[in-house]
Design a protein around this motif. Structure first.
Motif, PDB file in Angstrom:
ATOM      1  N   ALA A  26      57.067 118.367  93.869  1.00 55.27           N
ATOM      2  CA  ALA A  26      56.407 118.622  95.153  1.00 55.27           C
ATOM      3  C   ALA A  26      56.833 117.637  96.234  1.00 55.27           C
ATOM      4  N   LYS A  27      57.366 118.180  97.312  1.00 64.19           N
ATOM      5  CA  LYS A  27      57.732 117.333  98.460  1.00 64.19           C
ATOM      6  C   LYS A  27      56.520 116.521  98.931  1.00 64.19           C
ATOM      7  N   ASN A  28      55.372 117.177  99.026  1.00 63.32           N
ATOM      8  CA  ASN A  28      54.210 116.484  99.580  1.00 63.32           C
ATOM      9  C   ASN A  28      53.594 115.473  98.607  1.00 63.32           C
ATOM     10  N   VAL A  30      55.842 113.614  96.518  1.00 58.00           N
ATOM     11  CA  VAL A  30      56.836 112.549  96.358  1.00 58.00           C
ATOM     12  C   VAL A  30      56.832 111.599  97.558  1.00 58.00           C
ATOM     13  N   LEU A  31      56.541 112.120  98.749  1.00 59.78           N
ATOM     14  CA  LEU A  31      56.599 111.245  99.931  1.00 59.78           C
ATOM     15  C   LEU A  31      55.566 110.110  99.850  1.00 59.78           C
ATOM     16  N   PRO A  32      54.276 110.403  99.560  1.00 52.95           N
ATOM     17  CA  PRO A  32      53.339 109.280  99.413  1.00 52.95           C
ATOM     18  C   PRO A  32      53.673 108.389  98.214  1.00 52.95           C
ATOM     19  N   ARG A 126      49.135 117.274 116.172  1.00 49.97           N
ATOM     20  CA  ARG A 126      48.827 116.687 114.869  1.00 49.97           C
ATOM     21  C   ARG A 126      48.537 115.211 115.076  1.00 49.97           C
ATOM     22  N   PRO A 127      47.306 114.898 115.438  1.00 48.23           N
ATOM     23  CA  PRO A 127      46.982 113.503 115.718  1.00 48.23           C
ATOM     24  C   PRO A 127      46.949 112.639 114.456  1.00 48.23           C
ATOM     25  N   ILE A 128      46.894 111.312 114.671  1.00 51.90           N
ATOM     26  CA  ILE A 128      46.768 110.404 113.525  1.00 51.90           C
ATOM     27  C   ILE A 128      45.542 109.501 113.691  1.00 51.90           C
ATOM     28  N   ASP A 129      44.606 109.954 114.528  1.00 46.09           N
ATOM     29  CA  ASP A 129      43.420 109.140 114.799  1.00 46.09           C
ATOM     30  C   ASP A 129      42.627 108.802 113.537  1.00 46.09           C
ATOM     31  N   LEU A 130      42.602 109.709 112.564  1.00 42.06           N
ATOM     32  CA  LEU A 130      41.803 109.453 111.364  1.00 42.06           C
ATOM     33  C   LEU A 130      42.435 108.358 110.500  1.00 42.06           C
ATOM     34  N   GLU A 164      35.975 112.228 109.151  1.00 42.24           N
ATOM     35  CA  GLU A 164      35.310 113.233 109.968  1.00 42.24           C
ATOM     36  C   GLU A 164      35.743 114.635 109.542  1.00 42.24           C
ATOM     37  N   LYS A 165      37.039 114.738 109.225  1.00 45.40           N
ATOM     38  CA  LYS A 165      37.524 116.003 108.677  1.00 45.40           C
ATOM     39  C   LYS A 165      38.523 115.693 107.583  1.00 45.40           C
ATOM     40  N   LYS A 166      38.766 116.682 106.727  1.00 46.26           N
ATOM     41  CA  LYS A 166      39.647 116.439 105.586  1.00 46.26           C
ATOM     42  C   LYS A 166      41.069 116.210 106.075  1.00 46.26           C
ATOM     43  N   THR A 167      41.659 115.102 105.658  1.00 48.62           N
ATOM     44  CA  THR A 167      43.046 114.825 106.019  1.00 48.62           C
ATOM     45  C   THR A 167      43.798 114.329 104.788  1.00 48.62           C
ATOM     46  N   VAL A 168      44.876 115.015 104.460  1.00 46.05           N
ATOM     47  CA  VAL A 168      45.665 114.659 103.280  1.00 46.05           C
ATOM     48  C   VAL A 168      46.324 113.288 103.512  1.00 46.05           C
ATOM     49  N   GLY A 169      47.107 113.190 104.583  1.00 44.72           N
ATOM     50  CA  GLY A 169      47.827 111.941 104.867  1.00 44.72           C
ATOM     51  C   GLY A 169      46.870 110.789 105.128  1.00 44.72           C
ATOM     52  N   GLY A 170      45.774 111.063 105.831  1.00 43.81           N
ATOM     53  CA  GLY A 170      44.802 110.011 106.143  1.00 43.81           C
ATOM     54  C   GLY A 170      44.156 109.475 104.868  1.00 43.81           C
ATOM     55  N   PRO A 307      46.000 127.672 101.189  1.00 51.27           N
ATOM     56  CA  PRO A 307      46.768 126.648 101.915  1.00 51.27           C
ATOM     57  C   PRO A 307      47.420 127.138 103.214  1.00 51.27           C
ATOM     58  N   THR A 308      47.294 126.339 104.246  1.00 46.44           N
ATOM     59  CA  THR A 308      47.980 126.656 105.507  1.00 46.44           C
ATOM     60  C   THR A 308      49.496 126.775 105.284  1.00 46.44           C
ATOM     61  N   ASP A 309      50.016 126.028 104.303  1.00 38.74           N
ATOM     62  CA  ASP A 309      51.462 126.067 104.048  1.00 38.74           C
ATOM     63  C   ASP A 309      51.910 127.377 103.396  1.00 38.74           C
ATOM     64  N   MET A 310      50.972 128.272 103.063  1.00 41.95           N
ATOM     65  CA  MET A 310      51.330 129.597 102.524  1.00 41.95           C
ATOM     66  C   MET A 310      51.012 130.713 103.520  1.00 41.95           C
ATOM     67  N   ILE A 331      43.590 125.276 110.052  1.00 41.05           N
ATOM     68  CA  ILE A 331      44.016 123.876 109.885  1.00 41.05           C
ATOM     69  C   ILE A 331      44.821 123.367 111.082  1.00 41.05           C
ATOM     70  N   PHE A 332      45.817 124.121 111.479  1.00 39.85           N
ATOM     71  CA  PHE A 332      46.656 123.671 112.600  1.00 39.85           C
ATOM     72  C   PHE A 332      46.613 124.672 113.751  1.00 39.85           C
ATOM     73  N   ASP A 333      46.642 124.156 114.979  1.00 34.25           N
ATOM     74  CA  ASP A 333      46.737 125.020 116.173  1.00 34.25           C
ATOM     75  C   ASP A 333      48.166 125.540 116.273  1.00 34.25           C
TER      76      ASP A 333
HETATM   77  C1  UD1 Z   1      49.747 117.532 104.834  1.00 30.35           C
HETATM   78  C2  UD1 Z   1      51.002 118.200 104.320  1.00 30.35           C
HETATM   79  C3  UD1 Z   1      51.282 119.485 105.075  1.00 30.35           C
HETATM   80  C4  UD1 Z   1      50.065 120.399 105.064  1.00 30.35           C
HETATM   81  C5  UD1 Z   1      48.812 119.632 105.524  1.00 30.35           C
HETATM   82  C6  UD1 Z   1      47.544 120.451 105.389  1.00 30.35           C
HETATM   83  C7  UD1 Z   1      52.284 116.284 103.574  1.00 30.35           C
HETATM   84  C8  UD1 Z   1      53.486 115.431 103.738  1.00 30.35           C
HETATM   85  N1  UD1 Z   1      52.101 117.266 104.460  1.00 30.35           N
HETATM   86  O1  UD1 Z   1      49.987 117.178 106.182  1.00 30.35           O
HETATM   87  O2  UD1 Z   1      52.391 120.153 104.455  1.00 30.35           O
HETATM   88  O3  UD1 Z   1      50.274 121.473 105.957  1.00 30.35           O
HETATM   89  O4  UD1 Z   1      48.650 118.442 104.737  1.00 30.35           O
HETATM   90  O5  UD1 Z   1      47.376 120.884 104.088  1.00 30.35           O
HETATM   91  O6  UD1 Z   1      51.532 116.117 102.636  1.00 30.35           O
HETATM   92  N2  UD1 Z   1      44.099 115.488 111.625  1.00 30.35           N
HETATM   93  C9  UD1 Z   1      43.472 114.821 112.659  1.00 30.35           C
HETATM   94  N3  UD1 Z   1      43.618 113.460 112.719  1.00 30.35           N
HETATM   95  C10 UD1 Z   1      44.352 112.762 111.815  1.00 30.35           C
HETATM   96  C11 UD1 Z   1      44.994 113.467 110.759  1.00 30.35           C
HETATM   97  C12 UD1 Z   1      44.838 114.827 110.698  1.00 30.35           C
HETATM   98  O7  UD1 Z   1      42.791 115.415 113.489  1.00 30.35           O
HETATM   99  O8  UD1 Z   1      44.441 111.536 111.926  1.00 30.35           O
HETATM  100  C13 UD1 Z   1      43.946 116.950 111.553  1.00 30.35           C
HETATM  101  C14 UD1 Z   1      45.281 117.689 111.665  1.00 30.35           C
HETATM  102  O9  UD1 Z   1      45.632 117.887 113.005  1.00 30.35           O
HETATM  103  C15 UD1 Z   1      44.947 118.973 110.951  1.00 30.35           C
HETATM  104  C16 UD1 Z   1      44.020 118.516 109.821  1.00 30.35           C
HETATM  105  O10 UD1 Z   1      43.490 117.267 110.255  1.00 30.35           O
HETATM  106  O11 UD1 Z   1      44.237 119.830 111.804  1.00 30.35           O
HETATM  107  C17 UD1 Z   1      44.668 118.361 108.473  1.00 30.35           C
HETATM  108  O12 UD1 Z   1      45.797 117.517 108.597  1.00 30.35           O
HETATM  109  P1  UD1 Z   1      46.297 116.615 107.378  1.00 30.35           P
HETATM  110  O13 UD1 Z   1      45.600 117.028 106.148  1.00 30.35           O
HETATM  111  O14 UD1 Z   1      46.207 115.186 107.779  1.00 30.35           O
HETATM  112  O15 UD1 Z   1      47.817 117.036 107.291  1.00 30.35           O
HETATM  113  P2  UD1 Z   1      49.045 116.123 106.912  1.00 30.35           P
HETATM  114  O16 UD1 Z   1      48.635 115.059 105.962  1.00 30.35           O
HETATM  115  O17 UD1 Z   1      49.746 115.726 108.150  1.00 30.35           O
END
Ligand code: UD1
Length: 422
Positions: A26-28, A30-32, A126-130, A164-170, A307-310, A331-333
């Protein structure tokens, strides 16, 4: 002048895809995992590495930060004895948004980090505030200077962070930072994606103390130091899902190996509803398509939801279903860039805000189209597989970010697909 790569797909009669295909790591995930290797001086060995462009991009970034690595086939050995730079440049971060994943580990290991504000997939804001809020709660001082997020902390301290909301990367950035913080961190409303759990399992092997893996509340007791580990990357559930749709769409019969069916439950359920037969085995899946595809409404949501990715791939499937399907993207606009290209192939889709209304069944006819982001590109390939005549897909570099040898894998299943250079 550098030659432009395109993908050409040709079909002159019904072409069910048949055979066996091995799914990559999985690309997603291996990166973390690669970013996590920054947390220790010792060696991290990762297996089941997908050889996709995003992996090479993060490895280039790791080298700039001081890592040494060796990649043999699908195994990576990576070690950062010393951090030699704490900056992730705009060039790399704009090529791949997930570069933000080095922020937490760099900060935890060396007390400072500078990461350019990300670019990456062109899918809405795609903000990174979280990520920033979580690291601030752990005690970092964060500022934005000249397009860079600068983070500093003499020491990180355990705390409670509720997303505040589910974030994978956060979630991933916070887990990595918390692993080396003083004391206990409680993370609430964590993303439940299997890639997050895969990272937790690696961190535990490195010596992190983590409770609640796979749950919404995760507790991390910080340790002084983390060490080396060997870890296997989980199979790519999105690549697997894309091949499942290819089988369903082409009325084919495909066996997927190296998959974890548990990670694909929602996708399997939706495919079965559409009429495809799916056989589930321990580490393999077989899809048998049906000539009659049923329409359905789908709403994307965080794991274990759809999943949004599907989403893009299922829109293509629904163009071949009788009736109307409403696909809602939560998930994404603006994640419907593939729709305009699908219209050029003859699909009947109307976008209204966060919904795509797909009216089927419409025959598709090949045309020249443009790949706009990673998953959109995969959906255009799927459309090309069932469109009559020739489909040429431009800007395939998006596809290469996340799919390993997709044209070879599809050719082996009987598709007429090739990469051309012009
Ligand atoms: C990861 C995946 C991506 C997948 C996404 C949602 C990786 C490398 N990428 O992206 O393929 O489409 O999950 O399953 O794993 N958000 C905020 N603030 C933040 C972070 C996120 O508002 O600081 C919002 C995003 O805009 C989005 C939602 O939270 O609306 C989910 O994003 P997030 O889960 O963080 O996606 P990524 O980790 O970027």
């Amino acid at each position: 002048m550098e030659k432009v790569e395109k993908i050409r797909i040709y079909r002159n009669k019904s072409q069910p895809l048949k055979g066996k295909v091995k799914i990559s790591g999985a690309k997603n995930a291996v990166l973390p995992a690669i970013a996590a290797s920054l947390l220790t001086k010792e060696k991290i060995k990762l297996t089941n590495i997908p050889l996709v462009k995003d992996v090479f991009t993060i490895l280039t970034l790791m080298k700039e930060l001081g890592a040494d690595y060796g990649l043999k086939r699908n195994s990576l050995s990576i070690q950062t004895k010393n951090i030699t730079s704490d900056e992730a440049s705009y060039e790399l971060v704009s090529a791949m948004r997930a570069s933000i994943l080095v922020l937490g580990p760099l900060l935890a290991r060396s007390g400072k980090a500078a990461v350019a504000l990300p670019g990456g997939c062109a899918i809405g804001s795609r903000p990174i505030d979280l990520h920033i809020h979580a690291l601030e709660k752990l005690g970092a001082t964060i500022s934005l200077e000249h397009g860079y997020i600068k983070a500093e902390a003499e020491e990180l301290r355990g705390t409670e962070i509720e997303f505040e909301k589910k974030t994978v990367g956060g979630t991933e950035n916070s887990l990595m930072a918390a692993s080396l913080a003083q004391g206990e961190t409680v993370l609430k409303n964590c993303a439940l994606e299997p890639e997050v759990s895969n990272l937790c399992q690696l961190l535990v092997k490195m010596g992190a103390k983590i409770d609640g893996i796979g749950r919404e509340t995760i507790r991390v007791r910080g340790v002084e130091e983390l060490g080396g580990a060997t870890h296997e990357i989980i199979p790519d559930r999105i690549e697997a899902g894309t091949f499942l749709v290819a089988g369903a769409l082409s009325n084919g019969d495909i066996q997927l190996t190296n998959v974890n069916p548990q990670h694909l439950e929602t996708v399997i359920e939706r495919l079965r509803y559409s009429g495809a037969k799916i056989e589930v085995k321990n580490k393999s899946l077989r899809v048998v398509g049906s000539p009659k595809i049923k329409s359905q409404d789908i709403t994307t949501s965080p794991y274990p939801g759809f999943p949004t990715d599907m989403q893009a791939q299922f829109i293509v499937l629904m163009t071949q279903a009788s009736g109307t399907s409403i696909i809602t993207e939560t998930i994404f606009d603006r994640r419907f860039s593939h729709v305009n290209e699908l219209l050029r192939l003859g699909a009947n889709i109307e976008v209204r805000g966060d919904k795509a209304i797909v009216r089927g069944k419409t025959p598709l006819s090949g045309a020249e189209i443009i790949a706009t982001d990673l998953r959109a590109s995969a959906s255009l390939i799927l459309a090309g597989l069932i469109a009559s005549g020739e489909t040429i897909i431009n800007e395939v570099e998006h596809l290469d970010r996340g799919y390993e040898k997709i044209e070879e894998k599809l050719s082996s299943l009987g598709a007429c697909i090739e990469r051309i250079k012009e």
